[in-house]
Design an enzyme around this catalytic site. Structure first.
Site, PDB file in Angstrom:
ATOM      1  N   ASP A 111      -6.026   6.157 -21.196  1.00 61.44           N
ATOM      2  CA  ASP A 111      -4.913   6.699 -20.857  1.00 61.44           C
ATOM      3  C   ASP A 111      -3.782   7.661 -22.225  1.00 61.44           C
ATOM      4  O   ASP A 111      -2.857   7.337 -21.578  1.00 61.44           O
ATOM      5  CB  ASP A 111      -3.932   5.512 -20.265  1.00 61.44           C
ATOM      6  CG  ASP A 111      -3.821   4.639 -21.806  1.00 61.44           C
ATOM      7  OD1 ASP A 111      -4.470   4.346 -22.428  1.00 61.44           O
ATOM      8  OD2 ASP A 111      -3.224   3.427 -21.641  1.00 61.44           O
ATOM      9  N   LYS A 162       6.852  -3.847 -33.364  1.00 62.91           N
ATOM     10  CA  LYS A 162       7.275  -3.010 -32.989  1.00 62.91           C
ATOM     11  C   LYS A 162       8.580  -3.149 -34.044  1.00 62.91           C
ATOM     12  O   LYS A 162       9.341  -4.385 -33.446  1.00 62.91           O
ATOM     13  CB  LYS A 162       7.805  -3.162 -31.979  1.00 62.91           C
ATOM     14  CG  LYS A 162       6.804  -2.124 -30.380  1.00 62.91           C
ATOM     15  CD  LYS A 162       6.653  -2.807 -29.511  1.00 62.91           C
ATOM     16  CE  LYS A 162       6.164  -2.060 -28.412  1.00 62.91           C
ATOM     17  NZ  LYS A 162       5.715  -2.342 -26.664  1.00 62.91           N
ATOM     18  N   ASP A 223       1.516   9.095 -23.983  1.00 59.14           N
ATOM     19  CA  ASP A 223       0.911   7.952 -23.656  1.00 59.14           C
ATOM     20  C   ASP A 223       0.775   7.992 -21.730  1.00 59.14           C
ATOM     21  O   ASP A 223       1.966   7.938 -21.253  1.00 59.14           O
ATOM     22  CB  ASP A 223       1.236   6.595 -24.138  1.00 59.14           C
ATOM     23  CG  ASP A 223       0.578   5.073 -23.648  1.00 59.14           C
ATOM     24  OD1 ASP A 223       0.319   5.709 -22.373  1.00 59.14           O
ATOM     25  OD2 ASP A 223       1.508   4.485 -24.334  1.00 59.14           O
TER      26      ASP A 223
END
Length: 360
Positions: A111, A162, A223
């Site tokens: 992807d 993150k 993405d």
């Protein structure tokens, strides 16, 4: 380097309803299933053997691509009975690999649209003697990604979650989803259970003293996990902003496939794709959008940054912006569908049922 693993098992839940009937890598981008672009770029980089790690709607891939000979490749398919994660999927297809223990194996996600110089990544891997090499990309806002800092030689020093605060943003480098593994490293991944390369394999290798090399490549990277990103990626392929040898036509403002019909006064701009058998009516305007096979955009409609599923119909004078219309859905005339709306497959919206502006 002559072989690769392509991870195409994800359910693509963020892309629904597009992925209700079609696995994400098979959703058309610039006129062909997105996977076609990845296979073509791998072939151009010298890869000739690719193992596809499939799971969700696995039965769709082989009937379309067969043994890969049409693309000059040898393709094999391995299906996960239960989802195994990125690392588990890599380990699950290992018996189909032909490489020796020290030879490189390219691995990439199904992807990611990228202009990565694949040969440069392999060269970096071999010249540094790395166990695993990662394609890293720099992003303006890394808060939505795990961070991958490197030292002055490009050697990976950590894998960070993150960032939650500005102080935690120690680099703008992120894992871009393409790797080169030393073949023997793949065999160290636990078999038969879910494994994440991002959360388990890479941190574990780093802790064990393995050499993980990062190569920053600042070419195009996107993405395609969300509808907005997928539509943008398809448009960028048509416009020539994203490189692919698989675009079926010249780059330009639009791409109209054979058997599609477009009214003489309709306007197609911004990298719009009109699929086979689709029809664009009189005075319609379609901007930066993908209209899949057999879909209809009726007279006077305005479709912007949207994706229209197979066999769907957009009624006359309807206005769509940032919308996703599922396969076979019918949006009646004089509707207004704004950013983020998703119309499910086969759903029917009556005439003028959805409005964001007052009637005139």
């Amino acid at each position: 380097m002559t072989e690769a693993i392509l991870l195409v098992g994800g359910k693509g839940t963020r892309l629904r309803p597009l992925t209700v009937n079609t696995p994400k890598p098979m959703v058309p981008a610039a006129g062909v299933p997105f996977l076609t672009h990845q296979l073509a770029r791998a072939k151009a980089a010298g890869v000739d053997h690719i193992v596809l790690a499939t799971s969700y709607l696995a039965e769709v891939f082989e009937p379309y691509f067969g043994d890969g000979s049409r693309l000059g490749l040898h393709l094999e398919y391995v299906t996960e009975v239960e989802p195994l994660g990125t690392g588990g999927a890599i380990r699950n297809v290992a018996p189909r690999l032909r490489s020796g223990p020290d030879e490189p194996v390219l691995i990439f996600n199904g992807d990611i649209l990228t202009g990565l110089d694949i040969q440069a990544l392999v060269h970096e891997h071999e010249s540094t003697g790395a166990d695993v090499s990662l394609h890293l990309s720099r992003v303006e806002d890394p808060r939505a990604y795990g961070l991958v800092p490197t030292d002055g030689t490009g050697r990976v020093t950590a894998f960070l979650e993150k960032p939650q605060t500005p102080e935690e943003i120690v680099t703008d480098q992120i894992n871009a989803g393409a790797y080169v593994f030393r073949r023997s490293v793949i065999d160290t991944i636990p078999a038969g259970r879910p494994v994440s390369v991002e959360r388990e394999t890479f941190p574990g290798l780093l802790a064990a003293g393995a050499h993980l090399q990062g190569m920053v490549d600042s070419t195009y990277w996107l993405d395609l996990g969300t509808p907005a990103a997928f539509v943008r990626g398809s448009a960028d392929l048509v416009l020539g902003r994203a490189p692919s040898p698989a675009v079926p036509g010249r780059c330009g403002d639009s791409l109209v496939l054979d058997t599609a019909t477009v009214a003489p006064d309709a306007k197609l701009t911004g990298g719009t794709v009109v699929g086979a058998g689709a029809r664009i009516g009189e005075g319609a305007r379609v901007v930066g959008s993908t209209v899949l096979d057999g879909a209809v955009v009726e007279a006077g409609a305005l479709v912007t940054d949207s994706l229209i599923g197979r066999g769907a119909r957009i009624g006359a004078r309807s206005v769509l912006s940032g919308a996703v219309i599922g396969d076979g859905a019918h949006v009646g005339p004089d509707n207004e569908l704004q950013t983020g709306v998703r119309i499910w497959c086969e759903a029917k919206i009556p005439r003028a049922a959805v409005r964001f502006s007052s009637d005139q």
